[in-house]
Design an enzyme around this catalytic site. Structure first.
Site, short mmCIF file in Angstrom:
data_model
loop_
_atom_site.label_atom_id
_atom_site.label_comp_id
_atom_site.label_asym_id
_atom_site.label_seq_id
_atom_site.Cartn_x
_atom_site.Cartn_y
_atom_site.Cartn_z
N ARG A 1 45.57 -10.10 14.68
CA ARG A 1 44.14 -10.03 15.04
C ARG A 1 43.22 -10.20 13.85
O ARG A 1 42.07 -10.56 14.00
CB ARG A 1 43.83 -8.70 15.71
CG ARG A 1 44.60 -8.44 16.98
CD ARG A 1 44.48 -7.01 17.42
NE ARG A 1 45.05 -6.15 16.37
CZ ARG A 1 44.83 -4.84 16.27
NH1 ARG A 1 44.05 -4.23 17.13
NH2 ARG A 1 45.39 -4.14 15.31
N ARG B 1 22.81 -12.69 -10.65
CA ARG B 1 21.93 -11.52 -10.51
C ARG B 1 22.32 -10.54 -11.61
O ARG B 1 23.46 -10.12 -11.69
CB ARG B 1 22.09 -10.89 -9.13
CG ARG B 1 21.62 -11.78 -8.01
CD ARG B 1 21.72 -11.06 -6.67
NE ARG B 1 21.42 -11.95 -5.57
CZ ARG B 1 20.22 -12.04 -4.98
NH1 ARG B 1 19.22 -11.30 -5.40
NH2 ARG B 1 20.04 -12.88 -3.98
N TYR C 1 26.26 -2.92 -2.26
CA TYR C 1 26.15 -1.91 -3.31
C TYR C 1 26.00 -0.56 -2.63
O TYR C 1 25.12 -0.37 -1.81
CB TYR C 1 24.88 -2.09 -4.13
CG TYR C 1 24.50 -3.46 -4.60
CD1 TYR C 1 24.48 -3.75 -5.96
CD2 TYR C 1 24.10 -4.45 -3.71
CE1 TYR C 1 24.08 -4.99 -6.41
CE2 TYR C 1 23.71 -5.70 -4.16
CZ TYR C 1 23.70 -5.96 -5.51
OH TYR C 1 23.31 -7.19 -5.96
N LYS D 1 27.39 3.24 -8.86
CA LYS D 1 27.50 2.29 -7.75
C LYS D 1 28.97 2.01 -7.46
O LYS D 1 29.81 2.04 -8.36
CB LYS D 1 26.83 0.96 -8.09
CG LYS D 1 25.37 1.05 -8.39
CD LYS D 1 24.85 -0.30 -8.85
CE LYS D 1 23.41 -0.17 -9.31
NZ LYS D 1 22.98 -1.37 -10.01
N HIS E 1 21.47 -5.70 -14.44
CA HIS E 1 20.49 -4.69 -14.06
C HIS E 1 21.02 -3.28 -14.24
O HIS E 1 22.23 -3.06 -14.14
CB HIS E 1 20.10 -4.86 -12.58
CG HIS E 1 19.56 -6.21 -12.26
ND1 HIS E 1 19.84 -6.85 -11.08
CD2 HIS E 1 18.77 -7.06 -12.96
CE1 HIS E 1 19.23 -8.03 -11.06
NE2 HIS E 1 18.58 -8.17 -12.19
N ASP F 1 22.69 2.30 0.59
CA ASP F 1 23.50 1.08 0.58
C ASP F 1 22.56 -0.12 0.53
O ASP F 1 21.54 -0.15 1.24
CB ASP F 1 24.36 0.97 1.85
CG ASP F 1 25.57 1.88 1.82
OD1 ASP F 1 25.79 2.57 0.81
OD2 ASP F 1 26.30 1.89 2.82
N LYS G 1 12.27 -12.77 -12.76
CA LYS G 1 12.46 -11.48 -13.43
C LYS G 1 13.69 -11.52 -14.34
O LYS G 1 13.64 -11.10 -15.49
CB LYS G 1 12.60 -10.37 -12.38
CG LYS G 1 12.86 -8.99 -12.97
CD LYS G 1 13.00 -7.94 -11.90
CE LYS G 1 14.39 -8.01 -11.32
NZ LYS G 1 14.71 -6.91 -10.41
N ASP G 2 14.81 -12.02 -13.83
CA ASP G 2 16.04 -12.06 -14.62
C ASP G 2 15.95 -13.04 -15.79
O ASP G 2 16.56 -12.84 -16.82
CB ASP G 2 17.24 -12.41 -13.74
CG ASP G 2 17.66 -11.26 -12.84
OD1 ASP G 2 17.10 -10.15 -12.99
OD2 ASP G 2 18.54 -11.46 -11.99
#
Length: 181
Positions: free
Chosen positions: A23, A59, A132, A72, A62, A48, A169-170
């Site tokens: 399955r 990303r 996260y 995390k 941070h 979450d 931003k990054d």
């Protein structure tokens, strides 16, 4: 669940037990009591988060500062990512060291990222869905980061430079030296 140490102090690779049959699959992605029994990790997670990214998105790196630093547990629900962490705790024996691991919808590994670590990932598949689990609430005033291509860290994001997609931003994050001296 298997809990494996990484080269970075207090950072662990979590390998869930996967039940497969005709399955599909079933797995427990988190169980507080079992994680505490196996590893001594006993965090109370309160939020979450989930992101969806296309190929080439990077990303990070941070982190949250001060009293709002977050522990995390991260994982790829769909797709394939290179997950990267850097120990930003000045008193740690692994300060300024990095670790990277492939997280994807096949191995279903998770990474436990303690407070004081920078975190980021690159999407290596056409699309990724990334989750996260955080032990503190996000507070915009305490967010910080390190530029993804910091020469001191020399992270291989496993993407051609021309394919990397960053947020504004990054793109403007400081280097490790600018942030930590």
């Amino acid at each position: 669940m298997q809990v494996e140490e990484t080269p970075l102090k207090d950072c662990y690779l979590l390998k869930p037990k996967i039940f497969r049959d005709e399955r599909g699959i079933f797995l427990e992605t988190y169980q507080r009591r079992q994680l505490a029994e196996i590893s001594g990790i006993d965090a109370e997670f309160v939020q979450d988060n989930q992101s969806v990214s296309k190929y080439g998105v990077v990303r990070g790196l941070h982190y949250q500062t001060g009293e709002f630093a977050q522990t995390k547990i991260v994982r790829a629900i769909y797709g394939r990512v290179l997950d990267v962490v850097v120990d930003l705790r000045p008193d740690s024996p692994t300060f300024k060291q990095t670790y990277s691991v492939i997280l994807d919808d096949e191995n279903l590994y998770q990474l436990y990222v303690p407070k004081g670590f920078g975190h980021g990932f690159s999407t290596l598949s056409e699309k990724s869905v990334f989750a996260y689990k955080c032990d503190d609430y996000y507070r915009p005033g305490s967010e910080a980061g390190i530029i993804y291509n910091d020469p001191e860290l020399a992270i291989d994001w496993q993407l051609p430079e021309n394919d990397i997609i960053l947020s504004e931003k990054d793109r403007n994050l400081p280097t490790l030296k600018q942030a930590f001296g």
